[in-house]
Design a protein around this motif. Structure first.
Motif, PDB file in Angstrom:
ATOM      1  N   ALA A  12      14.310  34.309  14.858  1.00  0.00           N
ATOM      2  CA  ALA A  12      15.400  34.144  15.884  1.00  0.00           C
ATOM      3  C   ALA A  12      15.423  35.582  16.636  1.00  0.00           C
ATOM      4  O   ALA A  12      15.560  35.558  17.771  1.00  0.00           O
ATOM      5  N   ASP A  15      12.591  35.254  19.280  1.00  0.00           N
ATOM      6  CA  ASP A  15      13.069  34.284  20.322  1.00  0.00           C
ATOM      7  C   ASP A  15      13.622  34.983  21.370  1.00  0.00           C
ATOM      8  O   ASP A  15      13.704  34.769  22.578  1.00  0.00           O
ATOM      9  N   SER A  48       8.113  30.522  19.428  1.00  0.00           N
ATOM     10  CA  SER A  48       9.339  29.793  19.757  1.00  0.00           C
ATOM     11  C   SER A  48       9.315  29.048  21.088  1.00  0.00           C
ATOM     12  O   SER A  48      10.453  28.336  21.415  1.00  0.00           O
ATOM     13  N   LEU A  74      12.642  26.388  15.955  1.00  0.00           N
ATOM     14  CA  LEU A  74      12.961  26.913  17.287  1.00  0.00           C
ATOM     15  C   LEU A  74      12.479  26.413  18.442  1.00  0.00           C
ATOM     16  O   LEU A  74      12.671  26.042  19.508  1.00  0.00           O
ATOM     17  N   ASN A  78      13.957  24.431  21.435  1.00  0.00           N
ATOM     18  CA  ASN A  78      13.730  25.143  22.845  1.00  0.00           C
ATOM     19  C   ASN A  78      13.151  24.197  23.656  1.00  0.00           C
ATOM     20  O   ASN A  78      13.254  24.091  24.888  1.00  0.00           O
TER      21      ASN A  78
END
Length: 246
Positions: A12, A15, A48, A74, A78
């Motif tokens: 995270a 990203d 990501s 992710l 995304n």
């Protein structure tokens, strides 16, 4: 040796903190005829989805290969149109003549190219293209800054063995490595210079994603930015290497 799964443990944060690639890179790829709607793109070490997202938005059918489960999750979020293969680039199932374009964005230094390049040669259509680029964090050609001097002092204290292969800024070295063996021939080589303004929090978050930096070192870099006024101008380089399948 830096750990490639470092990024997945910070998926995270990776990203959020990694800056996007410069617009000039994508314009050049469009000018070179690489971003063709309907063409099939293979994005290797996709993370990501920073590159996969732009490829998909340009109308390409994207297959993204990413071994980290956190980053792959992710990536699916995304870039929902992408087909995601959760595997290493060396092990991912790739059918012959399945792609017009293969990309490796800030990932090629992690691959075993003796394994991967023959597989890519088979997976690309005749005259298919391989585009390799990365973000070099710190432009040696830029005027020296007080922040970069502080970063250099942090790096000088460490004893991190270098990765095998050319350094991140040795663009011509990467051209030679990628074209060795005769499977790929270089078509275009260019370096894009750009800059970004980062506040202290962004510095700490970004540097913590670097595989050869500890959390304490990233905190030192953030403290340096804070002490130098709260934000810094960072000069980066993005080398682009485009090769043709021979």
């Amino acid at each position: 040796m830096p750990d490639p799964m470092h990024f997945d443990r910070r998926a995270a944060q990776y990203d959020r903190a990694r800056p996007p690639y410069p617009d000039a890179l994508w314009r050049r790829m469009r000018d070179l005829g690489l971003l063709v709607p309907g063409h099939r793109a293979l994005d290797l070490g996709a993370g990501s989805g920073q590159a996969s997202r732009v490829l998909a938005e340009a109308g390409l059918a994207v297959t993204a290969v990413e071994p980290g489960p956190g980053l792959a999750a992710l990536l699916r979020r995304n870039v929902p149109s992408a087909r995601v293969i959760e595997a290493t680039a060396e092990e991912a199932p790739l059918a012959a003549a399945s792609f017009e374009l293969a990309t490796a964005a800030t990932s090629v230094h992690w691959f075993d190219l003796d394994v991967l390049l023959p597989r890519l040669h088979e997976a690309l259509v005749p005259s298919g293209r391989l585009a390799v680029w990365r973000t070099v964090f710190g432009d040696r050609a830029a005027p020296p800054s007080r922040f970069r001097e502080r970063v250099a002092r942090i790096v000088a204290r460490r004893d991190v063995p270098p990765r095998p292969g050319p350094g991140e800024a040795e663009t011509e070295g990467w051209v030679r490595v990628l074209s060795a063996g005769g499977r790929f021939s270089p078509l275009h080589v260019e370096e894009f210079r750009w800059r970004v303004v980062l506040d202290a929090e962004a510095v700490g978050a970004l540097f913590a994603t670097f595989s050869d930096w500890t959390a304490a070192e990233a905190g030192e870099a953030a403290d340096a930015a804070r002490e130098l006024g709260g934000s810094v101008v960072e000069h980066y380089v993005t080398p682009l290497i485009v090769l043709e399948r021979t």
